[in-house]
Design an enzyme around this catalytic site. Structure first.
Site, PDB file in Angstrom:
ATOM      1  N   GLY A  67      -7.486  -4.835   1.122  1.00  0.00           N
ATOM      2  CA  GLY A  67      -6.372  -5.627   1.486  1.00  0.00           C
ATOM      3  C   GLY A  67      -5.283  -5.756   0.485  1.00  0.00           C
ATOM      4  N   LYS A  68      -5.522  -5.563  -0.656  1.00  0.00           N
ATOM      5  CA  LYS A  68      -4.480  -5.574  -1.794  1.00  0.00           C
ATOM      6  C   LYS A  68      -3.696  -6.863  -1.821  1.00  0.00           C
ATOM      7  CE  LYS A  68      -4.069  -0.713  -2.443  1.00  0.00           C
ATOM      8  NZ  LYS A  68      -5.146  -0.077  -1.241  1.00  0.00           N
ATOM      9  N   ARG A  69      -4.710  -7.899  -1.465  1.00  0.00           N
ATOM     10  CA  ARG A  69      -4.034  -9.233  -1.245  1.00  0.00           C
ATOM     11  C   ARG A  69      -3.459  -9.684  -2.711  1.00  0.00           C
ATOM     12  NH1 ARG A  69      -4.223  -7.535   3.584  1.00  0.00           N
ATOM     13  NH2 ARG A  69      -4.788  -8.737   5.246  1.00  0.00           N
ATOM     14  N   ASP A 121       0.827  -0.848  -0.018  1.00  0.00           N
ATOM     15  CA  ASP A 121       0.161  -0.294  -0.001  1.00  0.00           C
ATOM     16  C   ASP A 121       0.819   1.220   0.053  1.00  0.00           C
ATOM     17  OD1 ASP A 121      -2.495   1.870   0.553  1.00  0.00           O
ATOM     18  OD2 ASP A 121      -3.160  -0.108   0.454  1.00  0.00           O
TER      19      ASP A 121
END
Lengths: 304, 304
Positions: free
Chosen positions: B105-107, A109
């Site tokens: 979550g940008k998983r 992020d």
């Protein structure tokens, strides 16, 4: 320096490997599952407790053979906040037993949000009236650099303050990794550009072995790229997934090393499920994992 | 179709925005902090409870104005497993109040590991004897596509089975996003290649408004790229961060829309901290957030 701590433990145990703790319920022996269900019912909490019990046995059996563990967050998140408690307890138990912990979260992020991830996994969280406490407290965290320096800089500060490290994805071990990572940017593959960024990001935090606190993830399944990257990124320590179950062998990882150091090779299923492969009783899963870890250590050392 | 549910809620409330719930303790009014410390002491648990109390007030005040919330995982992970409990409770409470939930979550990972993340955030986890339960249960999850299709395919299956959606990072809102994302691959910027992958990944899951269950994150801070991408990616719904605190205005996001739909614009600090900016008492934070959400809605509608 965090990476120095890992390297020293590798040298001490003569073992450049890390045990991936990605516990699926299918891997966990029945005696553990029966115990947790009797204690906590057929619940999320029981499943999470099963992960921790399983991990505890592995850590106890591996800690004087293997220098590090790599718990993969996804397998803990799957069991909700109870799962995250199991992750926390696993990290704490491994550290108590002298192991270096690489939390595999591939977090990414920007700015204050990345700072929050860095705090969560490597630093200390601000509570009330100036009090601080660590949330998960691994020694290193895997991260994804797609967002550029804004996503990495907050980590560097926390690495420095708390003596921690990161591993950024460079060339991943999966078959489709080339879809983006192998494409050319002004004649250079994306993974190489990402690798160069790792060298830059780590420039000011190099330890006594020459490796910085910014490592790279480079898959065992691409041995040529591994060898090229080792030459091009002399200060970047490698975390190498893809050995064993994913198809990489000792010869495939040899290129990741220079003078016997430079990388730590991961095996997850190979170690966790050794008892199944060896046809051993579930009660001996930890002993089987230890045998497989010793086999893997000797296998990799044979090519160094 | 998950994206249809979001679009219908947007049309119903005439409001293409989402409230980012990234609660830092600094944003939380004293009366909440005093209450949790009295109840739980100066602990991680108290801090996590403060997040949830704060969010509850916001959700109650916003749910008939704003169609969706976007909790950012990092701010919850920072408070360990108690924080993850607050994330779980926030998601459940927002859904009870009719809001669509985008878990930020940008998983990213591959194969079975990505499947574990997808299960954690969008699907149901296998417990014992065939029993299943949902861990976090958002409506959509933000993801990072750096690893290619192997990292996205496990999500598509779960999106189909559980009627959920994803938003892949394409062009992020931060200043350094260009370091990798703007570089040219055979004459095309990386973000455009990633956008084209979103179109492909979503091909078989298009809803009645023409948008697929695979959306894209495109920052308000790059209005030109936003406009170009809207034209090039006709079936990809956009999640647009960067409005307000990061510098993007209504005119900057106009290009993300076609015939009034096509995107949902996020504001986090602007809404959460409205009471501070308006000089209002902390006890009125939820009312201030509602006023700011209405102002933002009208601001964005004025350019559509």
């Amino acid at each position: 320096m965090s990476m120095d701590r890992l390297i020293e433990r590798i040298i001490e145990l003569k073992n450049p490997t890390v045990a991936g703790l990605d516990p699926k319920l299918d891997y966990i022996p029945d005696f553990i599952k029966e115990y947790v269900v009797a204690e906590y019912g057929n619940t999320m909490q029981a499943a999470a407790k099963a992960l921790f019990h399983f991990n505890k046995g592995l850590i106890k059996a591996l800690c004087d053979v293997v220098p590090a563990i790599k718990p993969q967050c996804a397998y803990y998140e799957m069991y909700g906040f109870y799962g995250m408690e199991a992750l926390h307890d696993t990290i704490a138990y491994a550290k108590e037993n002298g192991m270096y912990v690489i939390t595999d979260g591939k977090r990414n992020d920007i700015g204050t949000t990345m700072q929050a991830y860095a705090t969560a996994h490597l630093g200390e969280t601000q509570l009330f009236d100036g009090k601080k406490a660590a949330a998960f407290d691994g020694d290193a965290l895997t991260v994804n650099g797609y967002l550029g320096s804004d996503g990495i800089k907050p980590l560097l500060d926390i690495c420095k303050t708390y003596d921690k490290g990161i591993f950024a994805l460079v060339k991943t071990s999966n078959p489709s990794s080339g879809e983006l990572q192998d494409r050319l940017l002004d004649g250079k593959p994306v993974y190489e550009v990402m690798g160069e960024m790792c060298e830059q990001w780590g420039e000011e935090q190099r330890g006594k072995y020459g490796y910085s606190s910014v490592g790279a993830v480079v898959g065992a399944t691409y041995p040529e790229q591994l060898t090229t990257l080792r030459e091009k990124l002399p200060h970047t320590f490698f975390l190498v997934p893809g050995y064993g179950a994913q198809g990489g062998g000792a010869k495939d990882v040899a290129g990741a090393f220079k003078d016997g150091i430079g990388a730590v090779v991961n095996s997850s299923r190979g170690i966790m499920c050794a008892y199944q492969k060896m046809g051993m009783d579930g009660r001996d899963y930890a002993q089987a994992a230890r045998l497989e870890a010793i086999r893997m250590r000797d296998d990799i050392n044979s090519v160094l």
